[in-house]
Write a protein that holds these residues in place. Structure first.
Motif, mmCIF file in Angstrom:
data_model
loop_
_atom_site.group_PDB
_atom_site.id
_atom_site.type_symbol
_atom_site.label_atom_id
_atom_site.label_comp_id
_atom_site.label_asym_id
_atom_site.label_seq_id
_atom_site.Cartn_x
_atom_site.Cartn_y
_atom_site.Cartn_z
ATOM 1 N N ALA A 1 33.200 30.867 39.086
ATOM 2 C CA ALA A 1 33.916 31.441 40.219
ATOM 3 C C ALA A 1 33.083 32.565 40.816
ATOM 4 C CB ALA A 1 35.291 31.959 39.799
ATOM 5 N N GLU A 2 33.155 32.698 42.121
ATOM 6 C CA GLU A 2 32.505 33.813 42.808
ATOM 7 C C GLU A 2 33.552 34.886 43.062
ATOM 8 O OE1 GLU A 2 31.219 33.582 47.031
ATOM 9 O OE2 GLU A 2 29.200 33.901 46.214
ATOM 10 N N LEU A 3 33.280 36.091 42.581
ATOM 11 C CA LEU A 3 34.261 37.172 42.613
ATOM 12 C C LEU A 3 33.668 38.410 43.277
ATOM 13 C CD1 LEU A 3 35.341 36.910 38.852
ATOM 14 C CD2 LEU A 3 36.441 35.764 40.782
ATOM 15 N N TRP A 4 34.576 39.258 43.801
ATOM 16 C CA TRP A 4 34.161 40.592 44.239
ATOM 17 C C TRP A 4 34.173 41.506 43.025
ATOM 18 C CZ3 TRP A 4 31.466 41.819 48.118
ATOM 19 C CH2 TRP A 4 31.686 41.342 49.406
ATOM 20 N N ILE A 5 33.024 42.080 42.679
ATOM 21 C CA ILE A 5 32.904 42.937 41.503
ATOM 22 C C ILE A 5 32.337 44.290 41.932
ATOM 23 C CG2 ILE A 5 31.833 43.217 39.226
ATOM 24 C CD1 ILE A 5 33.808 40.975 39.274
ATOM 25 N N PRO A 6 32.934 45.401 41.483
ATOM 26 C CA PRO A 6 32.317 46.706 41.761
ATOM 27 C C PRO A 6 30.897 46.737 41.213
ATOM 28 C CG PRO A 6 34.551 46.992 40.937
ATOM 29 C CD PRO A 6 34.222 45.542 40.779
ATOM 30 N N THR A 7 29.975 47.228 42.023
ATOM 31 C CA THR A 7 28.555 47.212 41.646
ATOM 32 C C THR A 7 28.310 47.901 40.309
ATOM 33 O OG1 THR A 7 27.985 47.265 43.994
ATOM 34 C CG2 THR A 7 26.234 47.795 42.427
ATOM 35 N N LYS A 8 28.980 49.024 40.075
ATOM 36 C CA LYS A 8 28.737 49.773 38.844
ATOM 37 C C LYS A 8 29.247 49.051 37.605
ATOM 38 C CE LYS A 8 32.933 52.584 39.375
ATOM 39 N NZ LYS A 8 33.458 53.974 39.521
ATOM 40 N N LEU A 9 30.180 48.092 37.774
ATOM 41 C CA LEU A 9 30.705 47.349 36.628
ATOM 42 C C LEU A 9 30.015 46.004 36.429
ATOM 43 C CD1 LEU A 9 34.555 47.945 37.051
ATOM 44 C CD2 LEU A 9 32.914 49.265 35.679
ATOM 45 N N PHE A 10 29.191 45.612 37.373
ATOM 46 C CA PHE A 10 28.586 44.281 37.333
ATOM 47 C C PHE A 10 27.780 44.030 36.054
ATOM 48 C CE2 PHE A 10 25.018 41.419 38.669
ATOM 49 C CZ PHE A 10 25.766 40.261 38.679
ATOM 50 N N PRO A 11 26.907 44.951 35.611
ATOM 51 C CA PRO A 11 26.147 44.679 34.372
ATOM 52 C C PRO A 11 27.050 44.424 33.165
ATOM 53 C CG PRO A 11 25.189 46.520 35.549
ATOM 54 C CD PRO A 11 26.501 46.230 36.214
ATOM 55 N N GLN A 12 28.147 45.172 33.052
ATOM 56 C CA GLN A 12 29.050 44.972 31.916
ATOM 57 C C GLN A 12 29.760 43.624 32.010
ATOM 58 O OE1 GLN A 12 29.351 47.178 29.273
ATOM 59 N NE2 GLN A 12 30.564 45.553 28.300
ATOM 60 N N VAL A 13 30.122 43.217 33.242
ATOM 61 C CA VAL A 13 30.778 41.919 33.422
ATOM 62 C C VAL A 13 29.833 40.794 33.013
ATOM 63 C CG1 VAL A 13 31.683 40.318 35.160
ATOM 64 C CG2 VAL A 13 32.326 42.736 35.241
ATOM 65 N N VAL A 14 28.574 40.907 33.380
ATOM 66 C CA VAL A 14 27.590 39.896 32.978
ATOM 67 C C VAL A 14 27.473 39.846 31.457
ATOM 68 C CG1 VAL A 14 25.146 39.256 33.070
ATOM 69 C CG2 VAL A 14 26.307 40.061 35.139
ATOM 70 N N TRP A 15 27.507 41.012 30.820
ATOM 71 C CA TRP A 15 27.432 41.058 29.353
ATOM 72 C C TRP A 15 28.628 40.334 28.740
ATOM 73 C CZ3 TRP A 15 30.066 42.550 25.049
ATOM 74 C CH2 TRP A 15 29.321 42.703 23.865
ATOM 75 N N TYR A 16 29.808 40.594 29.270
ATOM 76 C CA TYR A 16 31.010 39.904 28.762
ATOM 77 C C TYR A 16 30.902 38.396 28.961
ATOM 78 C CZ TYR A 16 33.644 44.253 28.095
ATOM 79 O OH TYR A 16 34.086 45.478 27.649
ATOM 80 N N ALA A 17 30.330 37.976 30.104
ATOM 81 C CA ALA A 17 30.190 36.542 30.366
ATOM 82 C C ALA A 17 29.278 35.888 29.329
ATOM 83 C CB ALA A 17 29.631 36.322 31.772
ATOM 84 N N ASP A 18 28.285 36.633 28.845
ATOM 85 C CA ASP A 18 27.343 36.102 27.853
ATOM 86 C C ASP A 18 27.837 36.257 26.418
ATOM 87 O OD1 ASP A 18 25.601 35.409 29.871
ATOM 88 O OD2 ASP A 18 24.461 37.284 29.747
ATOM 89 N N HIS A 19 28.836 37.094 26.192
ATOM 90 C CA HIS A 19 29.329 37.372 24.837
ATOM 91 C C HIS A 19 30.839 37.124 24.773
ATOM 92 C CE1 HIS A 19 25.541 39.603 25.109
ATOM 93 N NE2 HIS A 19 25.468 39.522 23.793
ATOM 94 N N GLY A 20 31.195 35.892 24.563
ATOM 95 C CA GLY A 20 32.608 35.541 24.419
ATOM 96 C C GLY A 20 33.213 34.900 25.648
ATOM 97 N N GLY A 21 32.628 35.119 26.822
ATOM 98 C CA GLY A 21 33.122 34.464 28.034
ATOM 99 C C GLY A 21 34.231 35.246 28.728
ATOM 100 N N ILE A 22 34.573 34.785 29.904
ATOM 101 C CA ILE A 22 35.575 35.435 30.743
ATOM 102 C C ILE A 22 36.734 34.474 30.971
ATOM 103 C CG2 ILE A 22 36.029 36.358 33.062
ATOM 104 C CD1 ILE A 22 33.124 37.256 33.161
ATOM 105 N N VAL A 23 37.944 35.004 30.903
ATOM 106 C CA VAL A 23 39.160 34.241 31.185
ATOM 107 C C VAL A 23 39.824 34.858 32.418
ATOM 108 C CG1 VAL A 23 41.446 33.559 30.355
ATOM 109 C CG2 VAL A 23 39.494 33.629 28.768
ATOM 110 N N LEU A 24 40.227 34.012 33.379
ATOM 111 C CA LEU A 24 40.894 34.477 34.588
ATOM 112 C C LEU A 24 42.342 34.004 34.615
ATOM 113 C CD1 LEU A 24 38.180 33.771 37.331
ATOM 114 C CD2 LEU A 24 38.545 35.866 36.011
ATOM 115 N N ALA A 25 43.227 34.866 35.097
ATOM 116 C CA ALA A 25 44.638 34.521 35.290
ATOM 117 C C ALA A 25 45.069 35.066 36.641
ATOM 118 C CB ALA A 25 45.501 35.102 34.172
ATOM 119 N N THR A 26 45.754 34.264 37.424
ATOM 120 C CA THR A 26 46.165 34.702 38.755
ATOM 121 C C THR A 26 47.274 35.755 38.658
ATOM 122 O OG1 THR A 26 47.698 32.823 38.891
ATOM 123 C CG2 THR A 26 45.528 32.563 39.895
#
Length: 220
Positions: free
Chosen positions: A178-203
């Motif tokens: 999914a393509e998301l709007w992410i705050p620039t300062k949080l982007f590196p941490q989000v990428v880390w989470y995506a590589d370590h355990g993955g991301i789950v989305l809920a509407t």
């Protein structure tokens, strides 16, 4: 003086009034024909139609917090030369811009759609991020707002699920991404989470942020 002699001036006055009335009507007709000829010759036969402005109208009721869809929009023609009126409405050319966006207000079916129908969202300090998603709703669509669940380390070393971000806007949905709007300062941490355990989305409903949300149980 006879009655006939007395009524003669009245008939003369009535005749004069009728002649003036006919003359005024004739002048009015001539002026109308001249204006019509001017409109056809100078402005062209489509002058009347060219003054009509296509604006968006709600084909169905639009509800605040919901994603605007194609079948909710139709076109209406209005005639106005007031710039403030046009500035308060969405033109038909705005159709593609608001489809997939989240409505910020209710618009009853049949009403003209105001310019402020789309929820304003600042993009300052934000980046578009295409991220792999481990789990997401099957009906996830552009314009939806989601919360982001990630796996994090607990103090005892175990892995727990936490809500890292809320009210994240979805821009595009891919196969497992999914393509998301992410705050620039949080982007590196989000990428880390995506590589370590993955991301789950809920509407979630836009703006319906809940605090605090307890972490999930240990994952191992």
């Amino acid at each position: 003086m006879s009655a006939t002699a007395e009524s003669r001036p009245l008939r003369l006055v009535a005749g004069t009034v009728q002649r003036r009335w006919r003359l005024g009507a004739l002048l009015g007709l001539l002026i109308g024909l001249a204006l019509a000829a001017y409109s056809l010759i100078v402005l062209g036969p489509g002058a009347e139609l060219s003054q009509m402005v296509p604006v968006l109208r709600a084909a169905k009721a639009i509800q605040a917090g919901n994603t605007i869809t194609t079948d909710e929009l139709t076109t209406a023609l209005i005639r106005t030369q007031d710039p403030s009126v046009l500035a308060s409405l969405l033109r038909d050319s705005d159709r593609s811009r608001i489809i997939g966006q989240v409505a910020a207000m209710d618009v009853p079916a049949g009403d003209l759609i105001p310019a402020g129908v789309v929820a304003s969202q600042t993009t300052s300090g934000m980046v578009k991020a295409e991220l792999p998603i481990r789990i997401m709703p099957v009906d996830l669509a552009p314009g939806d707002h989601v919360l982001m669940l990630v796996s994090a380390a607990a103090p005892n070393g175990a892995s727990v699920d936490i809500v890292y971000m809320q009210d994240v806007r979805v821009l595009q949905v891919g196969q497992g991404s999914a393509e998301l709007w992410i705050p620039t300062k949080l982007f590196p941490q989000v990428v880390w989470y995506a590589d370590h355990g993955g991301i789950v989305l809920a509407t979630m409903r836009p703006g319906d942020i809940q605090q605090p949300i307890p972490a999930g149980g240990a994952a191992g």
